[in-house]
Design a protein around this motif. Structure first.
Motif, PDB file in Angstrom:
ATOM      1  N   VAL A   1      -5.101  -5.515  -2.990  1.00 49.27           N
ATOM      2  CA  VAL A   1      -6.069  -4.643  -3.349  1.00 49.27           C
ATOM      3  C   VAL A   1      -5.818  -4.374  -4.943  1.00 49.27           C
ATOM      4  CG1 VAL A   1      -7.003  -2.320  -3.511  1.00 49.27           C
ATOM      5  CG2 VAL A   1      -6.406  -3.507  -1.302  1.00 49.27           C
ATOM      6  N   ALA A   2      -4.554  -4.197  -5.314  1.00 50.74           N
ATOM      7  CA  ALA A   2      -4.538  -3.840  -6.760  1.00 50.74           C
ATOM      8  C   ALA A   2      -4.673  -5.196  -7.674  1.00 50.74           C
ATOM      9  CB  ALA A   2      -2.908  -3.561  -6.700  1.00 50.74           C
TER      10      ALA A   2
ATOM     11  N   ALA B   1      -0.959  -6.146   1.671  1.00 49.96           N
ATOM     12  CA  ALA B   1      -2.421  -5.521   1.573  1.00 49.96           C
ATOM     13  C   ALA B   1      -2.276  -4.663   0.135  1.00 49.96           C
ATOM     14  CB  ALA B   1      -2.649  -4.714   2.877  1.00 49.96           C
ATOM     15  N   ALA B   2      -1.583  -3.936  -0.035  1.00 51.42           N
ATOM     16  CA  ALA B   2      -1.685  -3.035  -1.261  1.00 51.42           C
ATOM     17  C   ALA B   2      -1.611  -4.119  -2.626  1.00 51.42           C
ATOM     18  CB  ALA B   2      -0.357  -2.178  -1.306  1.00 51.42           C
TER      19      ALA B   2
ATOM     20  N   PRO C   1       6.768  -0.683  -4.826  1.00 53.49           N
ATOM     21  CA  PRO C   1       6.145  -0.769  -3.489  1.00 53.49           C
ATOM     22  C   PRO C   1       5.120  -1.904  -3.071  1.00 53.49           C
ATOM     23  CG  PRO C   1       6.073   1.526  -4.716  1.00 53.49           C
ATOM     24  CD  PRO C   1       6.586   0.434  -5.573  1.00 53.49           C
ATOM     25  N   ARG C   2       4.333  -2.551  -3.985  1.00 51.48           N
ATOM     26  CA  ARG C   2       3.449  -3.452  -4.043  1.00 51.48           C
ATOM     27  C   ARG C   2       3.839  -4.693  -4.101  1.00 51.48           C
ATOM     28  NH1 ARG C   2       0.473  -1.490  -8.597  1.00 51.48           N
ATOM     29  NH2 ARG C   2      -0.435   0.445  -7.814  1.00 51.48           N
TER      30      ARG C   2
ATOM     31  N   LEU D   1       1.846  -4.209   5.132  1.00 51.06           N
ATOM     32  CA  LEU D   1       1.161  -3.153   4.117  1.00 51.06           C
ATOM     33  C   LEU D   1       1.360  -3.552   2.521  1.00 51.06           C
ATOM     34  CD1 LEU D   1      -0.326  -0.619   4.730  1.00 51.06           C
ATOM     35  CD2 LEU D   1       1.893   0.625   4.868  1.00 51.06           C
ATOM     36  N   GLU D   2       2.537  -3.734   2.465  1.00 53.57           N
ATOM     37  CA  GLU D   2       2.983  -4.129   0.999  1.00 53.57           C
ATOM     38  C   GLU D   2       1.888  -5.397   0.473  1.00 53.57           C
ATOM     39  OE1 GLU D   2       5.047  -3.284   3.185  1.00 53.57           O
ATOM     40  OE2 GLU D   2       6.536  -2.044   2.495  1.00 53.57           O
TER      41      GLU D   2
END
Lengths: 246, 486
Positions: A235-236, A231-232, A197-198, A228-229
């Motif tokens: 963060v990770a 951004a995720a 997903p990310r 969104l991907e």
């Protein structure tokens, strides 16, 4: 085009949200007008190596791996012929270990593997747990962000290629700086979280290789809105940089 | 103020002055062992009062943290004060609620000491034991991983084990690992074992044990149509064959039998049956024992709270309560801290459903949807240690029935984007998802969409729940957590 997917042991190897990886592959295939046809293969089933373009193996706890390993090893020759024929493999965590030649688990039990990936795994004393960030020089320096949680120390054969270089985290063994393995179109990794997903670029790479297996020619995938991907992922990745490998 | 400052300098975590090093403080505190027990308890308690007075947090665990490190034998001695014994409650899900329900039942027999505020690690449990109390019995909620050392220290008379689901694998390790540690606890203890017979791994702990009470649910009308995603423990504990279920109630909990070796759910000593679920309002059901039965009205919703109630009933009966006590105690029960808790915010209220692992979140979703799914929800995903640093568990939750009905999801918390992606892949249009890292702004966004007199559904992970309660307290809706009684 239709991508035919064999999801191996989804009832047993599903510990780290593996259905997230499948959901992402399916959504990204469908967004490009392809279909993504997932077949569950479990204990006692047979596999026709000409019937699938992509094989997926998820993670499992020791007990589930013990149940899966003998069954999976029945398919070793089948899976290797599918690999030789250019089918794509993605194996995560426990599935990664079992796609190698074998795994000696924490109770000392020797579990046979499918022998598709050139590696072996032995359980270590301490579990390697935390956020991970990799760079993949072979993919233009693209990065993969995920989470790892494994007792296994995976040793690649001489000359075998890792999936990425550890920026933060432990990776295959916590020492070599290597994480995962890529071997032709077979990819193994400890990164879950889930992985895809990310990290959508990697999902697209798998899809384009699977489509190439379907059609026999290179396939271009139209870009998607991955704000969104991304951004995720960021963060990770920041998490891994600040607290990975501890 | 002066004494507070001095004592604060002596706190291990904050100590700076060389004259009051942590080692020095501990040695000093250790010498208290030679004093009488009540004095010792009072000394440690004082530290908790100081901690609260200085606003350093609840102070719920500080005295116990010191006592645990300094003198574990004193904990056993304090635990022996409870002439009617200490009961320990552990489970992946529902331990706070089960312990609170059991306390409500047993209080009819006399005062009960409990550990409020989720203080369920070694430090919190020992702090709770230090609290001044006339109680002759204690009911303590215990973290799964902390059960072995706590059971060893307090020598419980009853151990109640509710369920074992996959949970925060980065913190607890694999399920098998927790199960094996519990097995050793049970084998080393003479306590009456109260276990959920519907959980195969737990039922196995009671096999051949003389002092065991088996509880469960017996009402196939509430069975799920099939296994939910990512269930554990569906393979026979004796031979590894997949169980055949005649009823699955939640996750892997249900009425199972092994088609190969015949291992099956054992007969229930205490069962919840004839269950009527009333959406978000509550439920009623019959608690049946070998001798008699009683009808129970419960003001908290969902089948999982029926499980908590039957566990609490079994614990209480094993501790001397009657069925009449059970019915009366459970009818008094209102939500435990953050578990389907309603918090007034001005002329609206927030319905708080703590989520922390797939099994618990699935039950929260199932109950919410059965009561009429909300159109707006605020979901907060944090990834601190207490939440689980690994957020992959959200992909194992069946959020789809909720996503289907949402007009707007406000995704918040440190990992808001991951949550947003989960819902995007769960069928919710990205245009209907707002990512707002700041919990307070997210909360206000949700409240703005809530009609006057209406209710906003908020699903936070653990640290997000603490933060949320802090916000509610700041706005006058709630007491601070160390003042809360449940």
């Amino acid at each position: 085009m239709n991508i035919r997917v064999a999801h191996l042991y989804p009832d047993l190897l599903n510990i780290y949200a593996d259905r997230g990886n499948i959901a992402v592959l399916k959504a990204r295939a469908e967004a490009r007008g392809h279909t993504f046809d997932v077949h569950a293969i479990t204990l006692g089933d047979t596999i026709d190596p000409s019937a699938f373009d992509l094989y997926y193996l998820g993670g499992g706890q020791d007990r589930e791996q013990q149940i899966v390993a003998p069954d999976l090893s029945r398919h070793a020759a089948t899976l290797r012929s599918a690999f030789d024929d250019g089918a794509v493999f993605l194996a995560v965590c426990g599935g990664y270990q079992l796609l190698g030649r074998g795994y000696r688990d924490s109770s000392g039990r020797e579990l046979p593997g499918a022998g598709v990936l050139p590696l072996e795994t032995v359980a270590g004393e301490r579990r390697l747990i935390g956020d991970v960030l990799l760079t993949c020089d072979w993919a233009g320096g693209s990065t993969l962000a995920g989470f790892e949680n494994h007792a296994g120390r995976t040793l690649l054969d001489a000359g075998a290629l890792p999936l990425g270089t550890v920026v933060a985290g432990y990776g295959n063994d916590g020492e070599s700086g290597a994480e995962g393995c890529r071997h032709g179109r077979a990819y193994g990794t400890y990164l879950h979280g889930p992985l895809l997903p990310r990290n959508p670029w990697f999902a697209d790479l798998l899809l384009s290789e699977a489509l190439e297996h379907v059609s026999g020619r290179a396939v271009e995938l139209a870009p998607l809105d991955d704000a969104l991907e991304r951004a995720a992922h960021d963060v990770a990745a920041a998490r891994a940089r600040s607290r990975g490998g501890r | 103020m002066q004494s507070i400052t001095r004592a604060r300098n002596g706190l291990p975590a904050r100590s700076a002055s060389p004259g009051a090093s942590p080692a020095h403080t501990l040695a000093l505190v250790g010498s208290l062992r030679s004093l009488l027990l009540p004095a010792e308890a009072a000394a440690f308690r004082t530290l908790g009062t100081i901690s609260r007075a200085t606003g350093r947090g609840g102070g719920t665990t500080l005295p116990g943290k010191l006592l645990w490190r300094v003198d574990r034998g004193a904990i056993a001695a304090i635990a022996r004060r409870f002439t009617n014994g200490v009961a320990l409650v552990s489970a992946t899900n529902g331990k706070t609620t089960t312990a609170a329900m059991a306390t409500d039942i047993l209080e009819q027999l006399g005062p009960v000491l409990a550990n409020p505020g989720g203080a369920n690690l070694t430090s919190g449990v020992s702090s709770s034991l230090l609290a001044p109390s006339r109680a002759t019995r204690a009911v303590l909620e215990v973290d799964e991983a902390a059960l072995p050392p706590i059971a060893d220290a307090v020598v419980p008379r009853v151990i109640c084990l509710g369920n074992l689901f996959r949970d925060q694998l980065d913190r607890y390790g694999e399920l098998e690992h927790v199960a094996n540690r519990w097995k050793r606890v049970v084998e080393a203890s003479t306590a009456t074992l109260v276990v959920n017979a519907d959980d195969p791994r737990l039922a196995a702990l009671a096999r051949g044990r003389e002092r065991a009470v088996l509880f469960g649910v017996d009402d196939p009308r509430h069975a799920l149509p099939g296994l939910q995603h990512a269930v554990d423990s569906v393979y026979c504990t004796s031979c590894g064959t997949p169980y055949a279920y005649t009823a699955i109630y939640s996750g892997h909990l249900g009425d199972y039998a092994c088609p190969n070796c015949g291992e099956a759910r054992p007969p229930l000593d205490i069962a919840a049956c004839e269950i009527e679920l009333r959406g978000l309002e509550g439920s009623s059901f019959t608690i049946r024992t070998h001798a008699d039965d009683v009808r129970v009205e419960l003001a908290v919703p969902g089948l999982y709270n029926v499980y908590n109630a039957v566990a609490a009933a079994a614990l209480a009966i094993a501790s001397g309560a009657t069925l009449a006590n059970v019915a009366a105690g459970l009818s008094r029960f209102t939500a435990a801290w953050g578990r389907f808790e309603r918090i007034p915010i001005g002329d609206r209220q927030a319905l708080i459903l703590l989520i922390k692992n797939p099994a618990g979140a699935n039950e929260a979703v199932r109950t919410l949807v059965s009561g009429g799914a909300p159109r707006t929800a605020v979901i907060a995903l944090n990834d601190e240690i207490a939440d689980g640093r690994d957020v992959s568990w959200i992909w194992d939750v069946d959020f789809e029935p909720l996503a289907e009905h949402l007009d707007h999801l406000v995704a918040t918390g440190t990992r808001a984007e991951e949550l947003a992606l989960r819902f995007a892949h769960g069928g919710l249009d990205r245009a209907r998802i707002t990512v707002e890292h700041d919990l307070e702004l997210a909360f206000d966004r949700g409240l703005a969409e809530t009609a006057s007199g209406g209710e906003l559904v908020v699903m936070p992970t653990y640290t997000a729940m603490l933060e949320l309660r802090g916000l509610a307290a700041k706005r006058g809706g709630l007491p601070a957590y160390w003042e809360a009684t449940t």
